[in-house]
Design a protein around this motif. Sequence first.
Motif, PDB file in Angstrom:
ATOM      1  N   ALA A  99      -6.425  -1.508   9.964  1.00  0.00           N
ATOM      2  CA  ALA A  99      -6.852  -0.372   9.150  1.00  0.00           C
ATOM      3  C   ALA A  99      -6.204   0.919   9.618  1.00  0.00           C
ATOM      4  O   ALA A  99      -5.769   1.757   8.811  1.00  0.00           O
ATOM      5  N   THR A 100      -6.116   1.083  10.930  1.00  0.00           N
ATOM      6  CA  THR A 100      -5.493   2.288  11.481  1.00  0.00           C
ATOM      7  C   THR A 100      -4.027   2.366  11.101  1.00  0.00           C
ATOM      8  O   THR A 100      -3.517   3.444  10.745  1.00  0.00           O
ATOM      9  N   GLN A 101      -3.342   1.228  11.161  1.00  0.00           N
ATOM     10  CA  GLN A 101      -1.923   1.202  10.810  1.00  0.00           C
ATOM     11  C   GLN A 101      -1.711   1.553   9.342  1.00  0.00           C
ATOM     12  O   GLN A 101      -0.795   2.306   8.997  1.00  0.00           O
ATOM     13  N   ILE A 102      -2.548   1.017   8.466  1.00  0.00           N
ATOM     14  CA  ILE A 102      -2.427   1.322   7.045  1.00  0.00           C
ATOM     15  C   ILE A 102      -2.654   2.812   6.811  1.00  0.00           C
ATOM     16  O   ILE A 102      -1.897   3.463   6.076  1.00  0.00           O
ATOM     17  N   ALA A 103      -3.710   3.361   7.422  1.00  0.00           N
ATOM     18  CA  ALA A 103      -3.989   4.789   7.260  1.00  0.00           C
ATOM     19  C   ALA A 103      -2.829   5.641   7.772  1.00  0.00           C
ATOM     20  O   ALA A 103      -2.443   6.635   7.133  1.00  0.00           O
ATOM     21  N   ASN A 137       1.226  11.520   5.877  1.00  0.00           N
ATOM     22  CA  ASN A 137       2.524  12.205   5.995  1.00  0.00           C
ATOM     23  C   ASN A 137       3.534  11.763   4.948  1.00  0.00           C
ATOM     24  O   ASN A 137       4.741  11.770   5.190  1.00  0.00           O
ATOM     25  N   LEU A 138       3.031  11.355   3.782  1.00  0.00           N
ATOM     26  CA  LEU A 138       3.918  10.995   2.672  1.00  0.00           C
ATOM     27  C   LEU A 138       3.924  12.087   1.603  1.00  0.00           C
ATOM     28  O   LEU A 138       4.446  11.886   0.510  1.00  0.00           O
ATOM     29  N   GLY A 139       3.329  13.236   1.925  1.00  0.00           N
ATOM     30  CA  GLY A 139       3.270  14.319   0.953  1.00  0.00           C
ATOM     31  C   GLY A 139       2.138  14.166  -0.041  1.00  0.00           C
ATOM     32  O   GLY A 139       2.098  14.874  -1.054  1.00  0.00           O
ATOM     33  N   GLN A 140       1.190  13.285   0.255  1.00  0.00           N
ATOM     34  CA  GLN A 140       0.090  13.001  -0.657  1.00  0.00           C
ATOM     35  C   GLN A 140      -1.230  13.339   0.030  1.00  0.00           C
ATOM     36  O   GLN A 140      -1.444  12.990   1.197  1.00  0.00           O
ATOM     37  N   ALA A 154       0.822  -1.202   0.000  1.00  0.00           N
ATOM     38  CA  ALA A 154       0.000   0.000   0.000  1.00  0.00           C
ATOM     39  C   ALA A 154       0.863   1.263   0.000  1.00  0.00           C
ATOM     40  O   ALA A 154       0.542   2.248  -0.681  1.00  0.00           O
ATOM     41  N   ILE A 155       1.944   1.242   0.747  1.00  0.00           N
ATOM     42  CA  ILE A 155       2.842   2.400   0.763  1.00  0.00           C
ATOM     43  C   ILE A 155       3.425   2.632  -0.623  1.00  0.00           C
ATOM     44  O   ILE A 155       3.477   3.769  -1.112  1.00  0.00           O
ATOM     45  N   SER A 156       3.838   1.557  -1.290  1.00  0.00           N
ATOM     46  CA  SER A 156       4.386   1.694  -2.649  1.00  0.00           C
ATOM     47  C   SER A 156       3.348   2.252  -3.608  1.00  0.00           C
ATOM     48  O   SER A 156       3.645   3.118  -4.443  1.00  0.00           O
ATOM     49  N   ALA A 157       2.106   1.766  -3.488  1.00  0.00           N
ATOM     50  CA  ALA A 157       1.054   2.208  -4.409  1.00  0.00           C
ATOM     51  C   ALA A 157       0.649   3.653  -4.169  1.00  0.00           C
ATOM     52  O   ALA A 157       0.208   4.352  -5.097  1.00  0.00           O
ATOM     53  N   SER A 158       0.793   4.124  -2.941  1.00  0.00           N
ATOM     54  CA  SER A 158       0.300   5.461  -2.592  1.00  0.00           C
ATOM     55  C   SER A 158       0.992   6.570  -3.376  1.00  0.00           C
ATOM     56  O   SER A 158       0.436   7.661  -3.537  1.00  0.00           O
ATOM     57  N   PHE A 159       2.176   6.323  -3.882  1.00  0.00           N
ATOM     58  CA  PHE A 159       2.901   7.338  -4.652  1.00  0.00           C
ATOM     59  C   PHE A 159       2.384   7.462  -6.085  1.00  0.00           C
ATOM     60  O   PHE A 159       2.806   8.360  -6.819  1.00  0.00           O
ATOM     61  N   HIS A 160       1.486   6.563  -6.479  1.00  0.00           N
ATOM     62  CA  HIS A 160       1.029   6.542  -7.869  1.00  0.00           C
ATOM     63  C   HIS A 160      -0.464   6.794  -8.011  1.00  0.00           C
ATOM     64  O   HIS A 160      -0.963   6.879  -9.139  1.00  0.00           O
ATOM     65  N   TYR A 161      -1.198   6.897  -6.893  1.00  0.00           N
ATOM     66  CA  TYR A 161      -2.646   7.087  -6.951  1.00  0.00           C
ATOM     67  C   TYR A 161      -3.070   8.207  -6.009  1.00  0.00           C
ATOM     68  O   TYR A 161      -2.510   8.362  -4.923  1.00  0.00           O
ATOM     69  N   ASN A 162      -4.090   8.979  -6.437  1.00  0.00           N
ATOM     70  CA  ASN A 162      -4.564  10.098  -5.633  1.00  0.00           C
ATOM     71  C   ASN A 162      -5.811   9.771  -4.824  1.00  0.00           C
ATOM     72  O   ASN A 162      -6.263  10.602  -4.030  1.00  0.00           O
ATOM     73  N   VAL A 188     -12.596   9.430   8.312  1.00  0.00           N
ATOM     74  CA  VAL A 188     -11.280   9.875   7.852  1.00  0.00           C
ATOM     75  C   VAL A 188     -10.283   9.687   8.990  1.00  0.00           C
ATOM     76  O   VAL A 188     -10.494  10.179  10.099  1.00  0.00           O
ATOM     77  N   LEU A 189      -9.207   8.969   8.706  1.00  0.00           N
ATOM     78  CA  LEU A 189      -8.134   8.779   9.681  1.00  0.00           C
ATOM     79  C   LEU A 189      -6.934   9.616   9.262  1.00  0.00           C
ATOM     80  O   LEU A 189      -6.485   9.541   8.119  1.00  0.00           O
ATOM     81  N   GLY A 190      -6.418  10.398  10.175  1.00  0.00           N
ATOM     82  CA  GLY A 190      -5.300  11.262   9.844  1.00  0.00           C
ATOM     83  C   GLY A 190      -5.762  12.524   9.145  1.00  0.00           C
ATOM     84  O   GLY A 190      -6.961  12.820   9.050  1.00  0.00           O
ATOM     85  N   GLU A 191      -4.820  13.284   8.628  1.00  0.00           N
ATOM     86  CA  GLU A 191      -5.114  14.579   8.019  1.00  0.00           C
ATOM     87  C   GLU A 191      -5.015  14.563   6.505  1.00  0.00           C
ATOM     88  O   GLU A 191      -5.206  15.605   5.857  1.00  0.00           O
ATOM     89  N   ASP A 192      -4.750  13.384   5.925  1.00  0.00           N
ATOM     90  CA  ASP A 192      -4.501  13.339   4.482  1.00  0.00           C
ATOM     91  C   ASP A 192      -5.636  12.715   3.687  1.00  0.00           C
ATOM     92  O   ASP A 192      -5.483  12.409   2.505  1.00  0.00           O
TER      93      ASP A 192
END
Length: 300
Positions: A203-207, A212-215, A176-184, A232-236
Motif C-alpha cells: 500500500a505504501t509503495q502504491i501511494a 508527485n505526479l502533478g495530481q 494504478a499509475i496509468s489510471a491516476s492520470f484520468h481520475y481525481n 493519508v500517505l504522502g502530500e497528494d
Amino acid sequence: MVALSCQFQPVVCKSYRNGRARPSALCSMQPSQNNIKVIINGAAKEIGRAAVIAVTRARGMEVAGAVDSYLVGEDIGNVCDMAEPLEIPITNDLTMVLGSISQSKATGVVVDFTDPSKVYDNVKQATAFGMRSVVYVPKIKLDTVSALSALCEKASMGCLVAPTLSIGSILLQQAAISASFHYNNVEIVESRANATDLPSSDATQIANNLSNLGQIYNREDISTDVKARGQVLGEDGVRVHSLVLPGLPSSTTVYFSRPGEVYTLKHDITDVQSLMPGLILAIRKIVRIKSLVYGLEKLL
C-alpha cells in the motif's frame, strides 16, 4: 536443481544390427558446474522453505546453502518436506557458507529473508565473497538502501532490494499509475490476517507511486481529521484503509472514481508460492547486474 550429464560408452546390448553392438548412453544426475549457487538466508521461515523448493525445481540453479538461527543442523530438504533430503544442513554461519561456495568459483546469489537490522551486514559479506544478493525484507529503511547502493557501486556487485516479489502486485502498481492520470479520487483498501506493519509495504509503495505526479486526489476532504477516513500517505491526498481480520487473504484494492464511474484494481495473495516466480526471475537477472536495483519492476 540438478542437470542431466551423459557419457557415451560402448556396452553390449541384447539387440544387434549388422553383427555389431550399438553404443548406449550412461546417464547420471549430477549438479551442473554452470548452475547458479543459491544461498537461502532465512531458510527455516515459511517463505525460505518455499524458496528452497522453488530454486530446487528451477532450471539452471541449485540450493547451495541454508542459513537460519532455527533448526540448525536439520537437513533443509527434510524441513521443507521434500521427497528426499538435500544433504544441506541448516547453519547459522553465513560466512562459512559463503567461503565454501567462493572456493568453487561458481556464480553465487544470496537470498535474504532476514530482517532490516541484518541486511547491510549480510550484503556486505556476500559482496566481499563476490556474490550477488536478492533482498526481500519488508520495511527496510531508505537509509539502509542508500548505504547498500554505495557499497554495491564501489564493489561493482549486483543487489536487488525488492519491496515485493509479487509480479501481480507490480502489475497492479503499474496499472494504478496509468489510471491516476484520468481520475481525481483514489483510495487504497488493504486486508491482512494480522496487524503487523500497517500500512503494508504494498500500500505504501502504491501511494508513493501515485504521489508527485502533478495530481491532487480527494480534494473535497483532503484536510479532514476524521480517523475513519483512513491514513493519508504522502502530500497528494492518497488515503489508505487497513482491514485486519484472521482468515482474510492478503489483499490490496485501489479504487479510482469520478462522477458516474468507479474503476477498481484488486490483487489477492493466498499463498507464499505467489512470490516464487518473482524470486526466480530476480535470481536469474541479478547475476548480470553490477549495481543496486530497487524494485523488482525494474527487472521485468
